[in-house]
Enzyme design. Structure first.
Site, PDB file in Angstrom:
ATOM      1  N   TRP A 182      61.577  33.740  25.021  1.00 31.43           N
ATOM      2  CA  TRP A 182      63.178  34.316  25.492  1.00 31.43           C
ATOM      3  C   TRP A 182      63.045  35.007  26.179  1.00 31.43           C
ATOM      4  O   TRP A 182      63.766  35.108  27.153  1.00 31.43           O
ATOM      5  CB  TRP A 182      63.496  34.981  24.034  1.00 31.43           C
ATOM      6  CG  TRP A 182      64.911  35.820  24.347  1.00 31.43           C
ATOM      7  CD1 TRP A 182      66.076  35.243  24.140  1.00 31.43           C
ATOM      8  CD2 TRP A 182      65.154  37.091  24.695  1.00 31.43           C
ATOM      9  NE1 TRP A 182      67.211  35.820  24.377  1.00 31.43           N
ATOM     10  CE2 TRP A 182      66.596  37.209  25.027  1.00 31.43           C
ATOM     11  CE3 TRP A 182      64.375  37.961  25.037  1.00 31.43           C
ATOM     12  CZ2 TRP A 182      67.294  38.426  25.428  1.00 31.43           C
ATOM     13  CZ3 TRP A 182      64.955  39.084  25.564  1.00 31.43           C
ATOM     14  CH2 TRP A 182      66.322  39.252  25.595  1.00 31.43           C
ATOM     15  N   HIS A 183      61.937  35.902  26.676  1.00 28.36           N
ATOM     16  CA  HIS A 183      61.940  36.749  27.841  1.00 28.36           C
ATOM     17  C   HIS A 183      61.635  36.002  29.242  1.00 28.36           C
ATOM     18  O   HIS A 183      62.028  36.525  30.057  1.00 28.36           O
ATOM     19  CB  HIS A 183      60.470  37.716  27.657  1.00 28.36           C
ATOM     20  CG  HIS A 183      60.889  38.713  26.369  1.00 28.36           C
ATOM     21  ND1 HIS A 183      60.940  38.935  25.489  1.00 28.36           N
ATOM     22  CD2 HIS A 183      61.448  40.104  26.902  1.00 28.36           C
ATOM     23  CE1 HIS A 183      61.296  39.963  24.690  1.00 28.36           C
ATOM     24  NE2 HIS A 183      61.669  40.767  25.705  1.00 28.36           N
ATOM     25  N   GLY A 184      61.127  34.827  28.989  1.00 22.15           N
ATOM     26  CA  GLY A 184      60.990  34.190  30.162  1.00 22.15           C
ATOM     27  C   GLY A 184      60.215  32.758  30.292  1.00 22.15           C
ATOM     28  O   GLY A 184      59.381  32.672  29.024  1.00 22.15           O
TER      29      GLY A 184
END
Lengths: 450, 517
Positions: free
Chosen positions: B318-320
């Site tokens: 989700w962060h990248g």
């Protein structure tokens, strides 16, 4: 009015309430708080802005200097792109010096070597900048006023480019990179369509950064504190960086160490970078554009190659850059001839460029002509200016006017000098000894002023 | 538009507050006004993606209305899938295509797609909304109310990921904000600005000096590697803490209390506690909408560990869209599994675990584990991250700057006996970096959190009712200097200074780290 009674059940807060009555606050208490914060913020902001303008650490405003308080501007040299963009349009300068850090540190606009007829002069040298940046700054000046003379220092190392860079870029500077974007935004362009709109927000940003910023505040405080330091760096109102900060380095490390560090840096640069085809070089194109601009605007221009110390000439030879160095000189001389101007060559072997470097243990001696191999002192800059502007040519000559016709024989002479120098001074000695020609004597170094 | 920018602090925020005040008696107009301000805030960055935001709001509003009227699984799945497809296309398509291409040897490139700002945040918010509509959400919202819930500018760009159950009642009963709201909001915002602009940006160069320099990554010796990693650990701590404070503070000026998102995570004594304190709203979302639907801890340890790993891997992703983020998630998943295993095996040591020494050890272990994971979070490639981790465990030896050793005299000779030699790094930078790390450590482990400091005045949504207060994390490990804000003369002076320093730091604008996610 009591606020947040519903929290009374919370044990922690209940305990806090029992001990502190202030848990209940009123709207009027908070209105007083907001008023006080607003007042103090305004007052403190005005104080900070006033202090920063008075000290003017980046020479953004050109406020008069006060001895012991704001006379020296050691922090302006870190903001040289901004400081000089504003500084050069505060006066109608007759002569403009253009180039990179060698010009910035080497040419003093107040030099006695520059005849009075060419004064006032301004040093627009931009550390880390190639001729494309010099051209942009010259346009910026011309939008404000037309100088009568330009002195342009050209640098072979600017032509070399990083292997990954496209051929559209000059060697040492990532032109129009994100980091340099504020510089391009603040400079005025001769292109009428770009004249105002892009510059205004940047000028506003610069004004804010120079008044209401933490770095301006800390730099203002440091500026005041450093006034009593005997080796404090400074940028003059004419844009000259005296290079005094080098004295601190010399005192702690010795000048031999500075030579060693810079020689290693130049050696790496020469080995790692590539020499582009000259017709594709952005640096060469920028030189041509600058010559064309000067010719069109009827501005006298003197172009010169920097007086590299013999250590750098040795590096150019050792890294197989010598032929490219000669080709570059030939190309620049051709361009100068095309635009009816002269090229002065100072990058050869003479008693200045072969000045002896103090021994490594010596932390007191300061060389007469050089700070380190790439940066000559204003003492040599004075001689250089005198050479460029002395119509009688009676002084000892450290520079030679060259043209495409005279270049081959001149280059041959330099090659002979190089062979003599390198055979007389093997590499192991190069950092600590100068060239002793039969016709010249080593020039004694000055001592640090204690 | 960044919170730490002149245009937000001196233009949008005051104008939005003035409009909010003028329209205080007209509920509908205020909602429209705040919605307009939020959309302007979003469009300032890149107006191209405003239609996308509006479309996704409209789509989810209508799907939600349908689910509320007739809860069908097919519509829910279609709605969630559409949201996931959107984020998948913009955020992960390139990553997936590149990996397929590298596996198959193909040279096709998906092309660079600009990531719409905040897509990860507003997508999750709306997936939760659809799931709750399906489960029987009782209330009906107007389109403008729903639009404001999704796009309310203090939380739009980087969270907190708000839940409609927290926001909608506040939006629907939106009241005129009081001087108390403004004082509390301003104070929290000023503290957040200081954390971001002064502390996080101040230590950032020491982290960048390592992570942005390939040569430094390759050759980092033990002390230098740790300095760079710790600098990043504190940078992201104060960056995210500062951002969360600014979001909560800005919302509070309008009388809206956002949920807590950050509460002293480096005082955690376990990884699960870390995730109850770091990015709290994301952890909550992942728990409620991923971990629990996967089965949670209901079907034995093996399934529990599998669910933990899946949750953390997806949390990392989700962060990248990158393998470094996947590995970061995997590390945290692994940490959680180890922690639960350890807790299971040491049940009988509950008295030992209460001792100060054990708690110190637990806090230090958690902190160090988190720092190792940050390396993968920050590094630009797996190779670089591995090089830095190698440096941290001493594979490049130990060295200190020559300039420092020269001043240590005889001690440097003793150090040389232990193989600690000199290097050419700047002694000044080295000492400055240690100073920053030491100073920020004192702030982390001595001072109260912003919410503790403001706790008497409902500094976040959790403080508004007894049931949510009881779920707040405790102060965490370590002493806390008991500072408490009141609207006194002394605090107004100090907060003015904090605000001034924050404002003076705006001259060098930098992006929040969490903006890229």
């Amino acid at each position: 009015m009591t606020a947040y009674g519903e929290l009374k059940k919370d044990a922690d807060l209940e305990e806090a309430m029992a001990r502190r009555i202030e848990f209940s606050i009123s709207d009027s208490d908070c209105r007083g708080y907001l008023y006080r914060v607003a007042m103090m913020l305004t007052l403190l902001s005005l104080l900070v802005a006033g202090f920063n303008v008075a000290i003017d650490p980046y020479l953004r405003f050109g406020i008069p200097r006060y001895t012991g308080f704001s006379f020296f501007k050691p922090k302006a040299i870190r903001q040289v792109r901004m400081a000089k963009a504003y500084g050069v349009v505060r006066n109608e300068y007759k002569t403009i010096f253009l180039g990179n850090s060698r010009v910035d540190i080497g040419l003093d606009p107040d030099s006695e070597g520059l005849p009075d007829a060419f004064k006032p002069a301004y040093n627009l040298g931009q550390p880390g900048g190639g001729t494309e940046i010099a051209l942009a700054y010259l346009e910026h000046v011309i939008v404000h006023h037309k100088p009568s003379t330009v002195v342009l220092g050209v640098d072979f190392l600017n032509v070399l480019r990083k292997p990954g860079d496209s051929g559209q870029r000059s060697g040492t500077v990532a032109i129009k990179s994100t980091d340099e974007s504020p510089m391009w935004a603040r400079l005025r362009s001769l292109d009428e369509t770009k004249k105002f709109a892009p510059g205004f927000p940047q000028r506003l940003t610069d004004a804010t950064a120079s008044t209401l910023s933490l770095s301006a505040l800390s730099d203002s405080i440091l500026t005041v504190l450093l006034q009593s330091n005997p080796y404090v760096a400074n940028m003059t109102d004419a844009g000259f960086n005296s290079g005094e900060a080098f004295r601190n380095l010399i005192r702690s490390e010795g000048q031999a160490s500075l030579f060693e560090q810079k020689n290693a840096e130049y050696d790496d640069k020469c080995r790692e970078r590539i020499f582009p085809p000259l017709e594709e070089s952005q640096e060469i194109r920028a030189i041509e554009s600058l010559l064309r601009l000067c010719k069109r605007r009827e501005i006298r221009i003197e172009v010169y190659t920097h007086p590299y110390h013999a250590d750098i000439l040795r590096i150019l030879n050792a890294t197989d850059r010598w032929v490219e160095f000669e080709n570059w000189k030939l190309k620049v001389s051709q361009l100068c001839q095309d635009y009816d101007t002269r090229l002065w060559d100072f990058s050869w072997y003479n008693d200045s460029t072969t000045e002896a470097v103090p021994v490594p243990s010596d932390r007191e001696t300061v060389m007469r002509w050089y700070w380190e191999s790439g940066h000559y002192r204003s003492t040599l800059g004075d001689e250089l200016l005198e050479t460029l502007f002395d119509s009688t040519q009676k002084k000892r000559s450290i520079g030679k006017v060259v043209s495409p016709e005279t270049m081959p024989s001149w280059l041959e002479q330099i090659r002979d000098q190089r062979r003599a120098y390198e055979s007389a001074r093997p590499k192991s000695e190069s950092n600590t000894s100068g060239y002793l020609s039969t016709s010249t004597q080593p020039i004694p170094s000055t001592r640090i002023i204690q | 538009m960044l919170f730490n920018s002149y245009e937000f602090i001196f233009l949008l925020l005051p104008i939005a507050l003035i409009g909010n005040r003028i329209l205080s008696e007209n509920y509908s107009a205020r909602i429209v006004w705040l919605l307009s301000c939020s959309l302007f805030f979003y469009a300032w960055w890149n107006p191209v993606y405003l239609p996308l935001l509006l479309s996704t709001i409209a789509f989810n509003y209508f799907v939600g209305a349908h689910l509320r009227a007739k809860p069908t699984k097919l519509v829910l799945v279609a709605g969630v899938a559409t949201n996931l497809a959107l984020i998948g296309y913009f955020k992960y398509a390139g990553f997936i295509a590149d990996n397929i291409a590298s596996l198959t040897g193909s040279e096709t490139h998906f092309g660079d797609i600009a990531l719409p700002l905040a897509i990860s945040f507003f997508t999750f918010q709306q997936i939760a909304y659809l799931a709750d509509c399906y489960s029987g959400l009782p209330q009906r919202y107007r389109p403008t109310e729903y639009g404001l819930f999704v796009s309310f500018f203090p939380q739009l760009i980087a969270g907190p990921i708000v839940h409609h159950a927290e926001m909608m009642p506040q939006i629907k009963s939106i009241r005129r904000s009081t001087a108390v709201d403004k004082s509390v909001g301003l104070t929290i915002f000023a503290l957040g600005l200081f954390k971001k602009a002064v502390l996080a940006d101040g230590i950032a160069p020491y982290a960048n000096g390592l992570f942005d320099d390939p040569q430094a990554c390759q050759s980092a010796t033990l002390v230098h590697a740790w300095i760079g990693v710790l600098a990043y650990g504190f940078q992201i701590y104060f960056d995210f803490s500062g951002y969360s404070d600014m979001a909560i503070g800005a919302a509070r000026m309008f009388g809206i209390k956002l949920p807590l998102n950050f509460f002293a995570p480096y005082r955690s004594e376990s990884i699960s506690e870390f995730w109850r304190r770091w990015h709290m709203t994301l952890s909550r979302f992942l728990r409620d909408y991923l971990y629990i639907p996967l089965g949670g801890n209901r079907r034995g340890n093996a399934r529990r560990y599998r669910n933990l790993m899946i949750t953390m891997l997806l949390g990392g992703l989700w962060h990248g869209a990158g393998w470094t983020f996947v590995l970061w998630g995997a590390l945290h998943g692994g940490y959680l599994v180890i922690q639960h295993g350890w807790s299971h095996q040491t049940k009988q040591l509950s008295r030992v675990k209460q001792t100060w020494v054990y708690r110190l050890f637990a806090c230090a272990t958690t902190f160090i584990a988190v720092q190792f994971a940050w390396v993968y979070f920050r590094a630009t490639s797996l190779e670089t991250a591995n090089q830095i981790v190698g440096g941290m465990i001493g594979s490049n030896g130990i060295s200190l700057p020559h300039a420092l050793l020269n001043r240590l005299g005889g001690i440097s000779r003793q150090l040389a006996i232990f193989g600690i030699n000199g290097d050419s790094a700047s002694g000044t930078n080295f000492v400055m970096a240690l100073g920053w790390i030491g100073g920020l450590s004192l702030i982390v482990w001595l001072l109260p959190t912003t919410q503790s400091f403001m706790r008497r005045f409902q500094p976040a949504w959790e403080y508004t009712s007894q049931s949510t207060i009881s779920r707040l994390p405790d102060a965490g490990f370590g002493p806390v200097i008991p500072l408490t804000w009141t609207p006194s003369l002394a605090w107004s002076l100090l907060i003015s200074l904090v605000a001034l320093v924050g404002i003076l730091s705006l001259a060098e604008v930098s992006e929040f780290l969490y903006f890229q996610f």
